[in-house]
Design a protein around this motif. Structure first.
Motif, PDB file in Angstrom:
ATOM      1  N   ALA A   1      17.109  25.685 -19.387  1.00 45.64           N
ATOM      2  CA  ALA A   1      16.240  26.479 -20.258  1.00 45.64           C
ATOM      3  C   ALA A   1      17.022  27.668 -20.801  1.00 45.64           C
ATOM      4  CB  ALA A   1      15.026  26.968 -19.481  1.00 45.64           C
ATOM      5  N   PRO A   2      16.979  27.922 -22.092  1.00 39.85           N
ATOM      6  CA  PRO A   2      17.779  29.002 -22.676  1.00 39.85           C
ATOM      7  C   PRO A   2      17.163  30.366 -22.399  1.00 39.85           C
ATOM      8  CG  PRO A   2      16.443  27.995 -24.365  1.00 39.85           C
ATOM      9  CD  PRO A   2      16.187  27.202 -23.110  1.00 39.85           C
TER      10      PRO A   2
ATOM     11  N   THR B   1      15.299  33.812 -23.295  1.00 42.60           N
ATOM     12  CA  THR B   1      14.105  33.945 -24.134  1.00 42.60           C
ATOM     13  C   THR B   1      14.447  34.276 -25.576  1.00 42.60           C
ATOM     14  OG1 THR B   1      12.883  34.694 -22.184  1.00 42.60           O
ATOM     15  CG2 THR B   1      11.898  35.131 -24.337  1.00 42.60           C
TER      16      THR B   1
ATOM     17  N   TYR C   1      15.635  31.238 -27.415  1.00 40.85           N
ATOM     18  CA  TYR C   1      14.525  30.314 -27.650  1.00 40.85           C
ATOM     19  C   TYR C   1      13.649  30.801 -28.801  1.00 40.85           C
ATOM     20  CZ  TYR C   1      10.501  27.352 -26.525  1.00 40.85           C
ATOM     21  OH  TYR C   1       9.473  26.444 -26.573  1.00 40.85           O
ATOM     22  N   GLN C   2      13.361  32.083 -28.820  1.00 44.48           N
ATOM     23  CA  GLN C   2      12.535  32.639 -29.900  1.00 44.48           C
ATOM     24  C   GLN C   2      13.252  32.559 -31.242  1.00 44.48           C
ATOM     25  OE1 GLN C   2      11.678  36.560 -28.464  1.00 44.48           O
ATOM     26  NE2 GLN C   2      10.000  35.890 -27.132  1.00 44.48           N
TER      27      GLN C   2
ATOM     28  N   HIS D   1      13.041  29.049 -32.622  1.00 44.38           N
ATOM     29  CA  HIS D   1      11.739  28.738 -33.205  1.00 44.38           C
ATOM     30  C   HIS D   1      11.566  29.407 -34.564  1.00 44.38           C
ATOM     31  CE1 HIS D   1       9.215  26.373 -30.448  1.00 44.38           C
ATOM     32  NE2 HIS D   1      10.036  26.811 -29.513  1.00 44.38           N
TER      33      HIS D   1
ATOM     34  N   ALA E   1      14.265  24.548 -33.226  1.00 39.69           N
ATOM     35  CA  ALA E   1      13.763  24.075 -31.937  1.00 39.69           C
ATOM     36  C   ALA E   1      13.580  22.558 -31.974  1.00 39.69           C
ATOM     37  CB  ALA E   1      12.436  24.758 -31.607  1.00 39.69           C
TER      38      ALA E   1
ATOM     39  N   ASP F   1       9.754  26.834 -20.692  1.00 42.15           N
ATOM     40  CA  ASP F   1      10.756  26.384 -21.661  1.00 42.15           C
ATOM     41  C   ASP F   1      11.885  27.384 -21.837  1.00 42.15           C
ATOM     42  OD1 ASP F   1       9.398  24.006 -22.226  1.00 42.15           O
ATOM     43  OD2 ASP F   1       8.078  25.028 -23.651  1.00 42.15           O
ATOM     44  N   ALA F   2      11.675  28.633 -21.419  1.00 44.68           N
ATOM     45  CA  ALA F   2      12.700  29.678 -21.551  1.00 44.68           C
ATOM     46  C   ALA F   2      12.471  30.718 -20.460  1.00 44.68           C
ATOM     47  CB  ALA F   2      12.648  30.329 -22.935  1.00 44.68           C
TER      48      ALA F   2
ATOM     49  N   GLY G   1      17.780  32.701 -18.850  1.00 43.42           N
ATOM     50  CA  GLY G   1      18.058  31.273 -18.864  1.00 43.42           C
ATOM     51  C   GLY G   1      17.932  30.640 -17.492  1.00 43.42           C
TER      52      GLY G   1
ATOM     53  N   TYR H   1      26.229  25.032 -22.560  1.00 41.62           N
ATOM     54  CA  TYR H   1      25.335  26.012 -21.935  1.00 41.62           C
ATOM     55  C   TYR H   1      26.181  27.105 -21.296  1.00 41.62           C
ATOM     56  CZ  TYR H   1      22.241  21.995 -22.446  1.00 41.62           C
ATOM     57  OH  TYR H   1      21.534  20.948 -22.956  1.00 41.62           O
TER      58      TYR H   1
END
Length: 350
Positions: free
Chosen positions: A69-70, A72, A75-76, A79, A84, A127-128, A132, A316
């Motif tokens: 999971a990346p 936050t 991830y934002q 999106h 995403a 998901d985040a 991570g 990663y």
């Protein structure tokens, strides 16, 4: 307290006498960089203490997120830019149909709903996470907090035990001299004839893995520097007037060594302790990275770095970045604090 005579004949004014430690503290406070590094080290110590007490990092081994999971903010950002991964409802299977248009998919969903009435649903994984997750979905923030406590625990107690061993042997060699000094110097020369890393790996391979084993191995291989320093200071101080006066009034050898001479080299031991702590933290990272350090039930910076090569090959990078940031900040602050302590506790500095 010392007194000064007032020229006008008034009562003498009391002036507080300053010890070496008091003068050193005043010099350290005037050193802005050294004092800032002291606060950084204390912050890491407080973070490690909260982990030891179970107030933080205790859930480091829980799988709370999806694999890799990346962070936050990544991830934002993904999106916002539309990068995403597509939602399952928008995905297309191998037949070219959307899942909702596939009759087999509809039957499967109905069977799963019927099964879920009797099966406890799984906990939804994040998901985040703030920093991570790793391959198993463990929170890297919890892992690095727990790893900080482990590395500091090894560095603190390993350096303390190393200083005790080196100071005790160096005091005996420097104070008694002659055959005792010859034997201990022979032992020192034999011990230092082998490369440090080879000796460290040999001890670790024989003793096995574990936190206590790592502390013991590191302390048994890092005492020679303290031994040589303390031996030289005891040779210099054993013939001073205050030691001879203690001998004249019948003080025992142990009292002259540890009551009269040792306090005069305590500031050097503090600096040596700081140097050893930095070095042992680095050695613990190397041992754990090579598989000779802490076992799988514990986590340290080295064990976290051992997972990095596989992660980097898949793109990663966040676990590497977090560990390097924490380790670099602590080691740099400790090294600069050691330099400031050396300058502050030097009696020659006015």
């Amino acid at each position: 307290m010392t007194t000064l005579q007032n020229p006008a004949g008034a009562a003498p004014a009391a002036v507080p006498s300053r010890s070496l430690w008091g003068l050193g503290w005043q010099r350290l406070k005037r050193d802005r960089i050294g004092f800032a590094c002291l606060w950084i080290v204390l912050a890491f110590m407080l973070l490690a203490l909260t982990s030891w007490l179970g107030l933080s990092g205790r859930n480091w081994n829980d799988e709370v997120a999806v694999s890799y999971a990346p962070p936050t903010w990544i991830y934002q950002q993904a999106h916002k830019t539309g990068a995403a991964r597509p939602h399952a409802a928008q995905a297309v299977d191998g037949t070219g149909l959307r899942p909702q248009e596939d009759p087999i998919w509809a039957e499967t969903q109905a069977a799963m709903k019927h099964r879920d009435k009797y099966v406890t649903p799984e906990v939804k994984k994040a998901d985040a996470l703030p920093l991570g997750a790793d391959i198993r979905g463990r929170d890297i923030l919890d892992k690095v907090i727990k790893g900080t406590s482990t590395s500091l625990f090894v560095g603190l107690f390993g350096a303390l035990l190393s200083v005790v061993i080196g100071a005790s042997l160096g005091a005996c060699a420097g104070f008694f001299g002659r055959k005792v000094d010859d034997f201990l110097m022979w032992f020192y020369n034999v011990f230092t004839a082998m490369p440090d890393m080879l000796l460290l790996l040999a001890f670790a391979a024989v003793a096995g893995r574990g936190l206590g084993t790592v502390i013991l191995v590191l302390s048994l291989t890092s005492w020679p520097g303290t031994f040589r320093l303390v031996r030289a200071e005891f040779i210099k101080l054993r013939s001073r007037e205050f030691v001879q006066a203690a001998d004249a009034i019948g003080a025992s050898s142990a009292r002259r060594m540890f009551v009269h001479i040792l306090p005069n080299v305590s500031h050097l031991l503090l600096v040596q302790f700081s140097l050893l702590m930095v070095g042992l933290i680095k050695y613990e990272v190397i041992l754990s990275f090579l598989g000779f350090g802490v076992d799988s039930r514990q986590v340290s910076w080295g064990s976290m770095l051992s997972e990095v090569p596989e992660e980097l090959m898949q793109g990663y990078w966040w676990q590497l970045a977090v560990v390097v940031a924490f380790m670099s900040l602590l080691v740099t602050a400790f090294s600069m604090l050691t330099d400031s302590l050396r300058d502050a506790l030097d009696p020659k500095v006015k």
